[in-house]
Design an enzyme around this catalytic site. Structure first.
Site, PDB file in Angstrom:
ATOM      1  N   CYS A  98     -41.193 -46.586 -17.553  1.00  0.00           N
ATOM      2  CA  CYS A  98     -40.559 -46.370 -16.127  1.00  0.00           C
ATOM      3  C   CYS A  98     -41.644 -45.825 -15.282  1.00  0.00           C
ATOM      4  O   CYS A  98     -42.070 -46.354 -14.333  1.00  0.00           O
ATOM      5  CB  CYS A  98     -39.497 -45.774 -16.175  1.00  0.00           C
ATOM      6  SG  CYS A  98     -39.621 -44.018 -16.753  1.00  0.00           S
TER       7      CYS A  98
ATOM      8  N   HIS B 222     -36.038 -40.573 -16.026  1.00  0.00           N
ATOM      9  CA  HIS B 222     -36.202 -42.117 -15.764  1.00  0.00           C
ATOM     10  C   HIS B 222     -36.289 -42.178 -14.380  1.00  0.00           C
ATOM     11  O   HIS B 222     -35.973 -41.239 -13.266  1.00  0.00           O
ATOM     12  CB  HIS B 222     -34.971 -42.736 -16.120  1.00  0.00           C
ATOM     13  CG  HIS B 222     -35.050 -44.323 -16.066  1.00  0.00           C
ATOM     14  ND1 HIS B 222     -35.954 -45.041 -16.844  1.00  0.00           N
ATOM     15  CD2 HIS B 222     -34.748 -45.166 -15.246  1.00  0.00           C
ATOM     16  CE1 HIS B 222     -35.817 -46.332 -16.592  1.00  0.00           C
ATOM     17  NE2 HIS B 222     -35.226 -46.401 -15.507  1.00  0.00           N
TER      18      HIS B 222
ATOM     19  N   HIS C 124     -37.364 -51.522 -12.026  1.00  0.00           N
ATOM     20  CA  HIS C 124     -37.617 -50.572 -13.181  1.00  0.00           C
ATOM     21  C   HIS C 124     -37.687 -51.176 -14.441  1.00  0.00           C
ATOM     22  O   HIS C 124     -37.353 -52.114 -14.745  1.00  0.00           O
ATOM     23  CB  HIS C 124     -36.417 -49.548 -13.252  1.00  0.00           C
ATOM     24  CG  HIS C 124     -35.255 -49.817 -13.993  1.00  0.00           C
ATOM     25  ND1 HIS C 124     -34.359 -49.022 -14.796  1.00  0.00           N
ATOM     26  CD2 HIS C 124     -34.479 -51.082 -13.901  1.00  0.00           C
ATOM     27  CE1 HIS C 124     -33.379 -49.854 -15.153  1.00  0.00           C
ATOM     28  NE2 HIS C 124     -33.363 -50.997 -14.700  1.00  0.00           N
TER      29      HIS C 124
END
Length: 348
Positions: free
Chosen positions: A262, A310, A322
């Site tokens: 990520c 994240h 993402h």
């Protein structure tokens, strides 16, 4: 009555013989425990999600340790070059000091002041006095430079030693985080592997339903009501890079070009836009300036979950791009499909 007694006695004898004939230890079989109830697919989904989130946090720890280790390695190399240059300078200063001593020896072993007193010529005396002063100053400066360079080398050597200890500590952290990542991912993959193909399809559908539910609730809250920001020039380039990676697989610790995690995706996107940012989602959260959701614009980064494990890039219209998790590819999702911690702006 006697008949009944005889029958009861016969049954007792038969039972006793049966027990005596049985192998030792097998007279009474242990009861078989009932099989544990099968988990529902939703329970499996939540368990897998938790494992991958834990893996994400460990991935951040791994990436941070790796990033710091790279910086410390570069610093050690720089210090080594400085130390080598300092040692060369010390050798040069020692040679110059040696030349001064040899010149004095050639003058009969007398110091310049003593030689000066022995002259009879006043002009030579005055000229010599000036040269003596200059020589004394040069010698003093030479010794000062030598002592200063030696002191500097001690400081640089101590700094290099400290950096080496930090490097070793981060190597240990990195290995520990790597083991944690692999353990969590392996456990999650094992759970998925135990599912039938049809169940895996339903699992994906459940994931999407949960994301849709969260996104709908977020939009219904009015969070996007005042969001109208336009991307900066660098933000446009960052979004263009990030969206061009759609379809590439998530791989923990990866920074492209074939795969990303990520924060690998967001950091590389902004690097491609000409603006370097921290490597991990936690460092991006900690070091980049925060903005209100109502002020966010394409290119901003949305940090998710309480542990900042994240990150996704806002691309406009309530959506992010993402890299979700292992087993999934870079994709577009709702900006509110996960719990938002904060929004940060790389180019503020």
């Amino acid at each position: 009555m006697n008949r009944r007694r005889r029958a009861a006695a016969a049954i007792t004898v038969v039972c006793a013989l049966t027990l005596l004939a049985s192998p030792a230890g097998s007279a009474f079989a242990a009861p078989v425990p009932p099989a544990p109830p099968k988990k529902s697919l939703e329970e499996v989904r939540k368990e897998i999600d938790t494992l991958y989130r834990q893996a994400g946090a460990a991935t951040d720890a791994y990436n941070l340790a790796e990033d710091q280790a790279e910086k410390q390695s570069a610093e050690i190399v720089r210090l080594a070059k400085v130390i080598a240059a300092g040692q060369t300078r010390i050798e040069d200063l020692k040679k110059r000091a040696g030349a001064t001593a040899r010149a004095q020896y050639r003058g009969g072993g007398l110091p310049p002041e003593a030689q000066l007193v022995l002259t009879d010529d006043p002009q030579l005396f005055l000229d010599g006095a000036l040269r003596v002063q200059e020589a004394q100053k040069a010698t003093k400066d030479l010794l000062g430079q030598l002592n200063g360079t030696q002191a500097d080398l001690k400081v640089y050597a101590a700094d290099a030693s400290a950096q080496w200890k930090k490097l070793e500590a981060n190597r240990v952290k990195k290995e520990k985080a790597k083991k944690e990542v692999e353990t969590r991912i392996s456990a999650a993959e094992k759970l998925e592997a135990e599912l039938e193909a049809e169940e895996r399809e339903r699992l994906l559908a459940l994931e999407q339903q949960e994301q849709y539910r969260a996104q709908s609730a977020w939009l219904d809250s009015g969070a996007m009501k005042d969001v109208k920001g336009s991307a900066s020039e660098q933000g446009v380039r960052a979004v263009k890079f990030a969206t061009a990676q759609i379809g590439k697989p998530y791989v923990w610790g990866a920074e492209g070009p074939g795969s990303y995690d990520c924060s690998g995706l967001t950091s590389q996107a902004w690097l491609a836009a000409g603006h370097g940012i921290p490597r991990t989602s936690q460092e991006q959260s900690r070091l980049l300036p925060a903005v209100e959701i109502k002020d966010m614009r394409p290119g901003d980064l949305i940090i998710y979950f309480a542990d900042a494990s994240h990150v996704g890039m806002y691309i406009g219209d309530g959506a992010i791009v993402h890299a979700p998790r292992p087993g999934r590819n870079v994709t577009i999702a709702g900006a509110g499909s996960m719990p938002i911690l904060k929004v940060v702006r790389p180019d503020k």
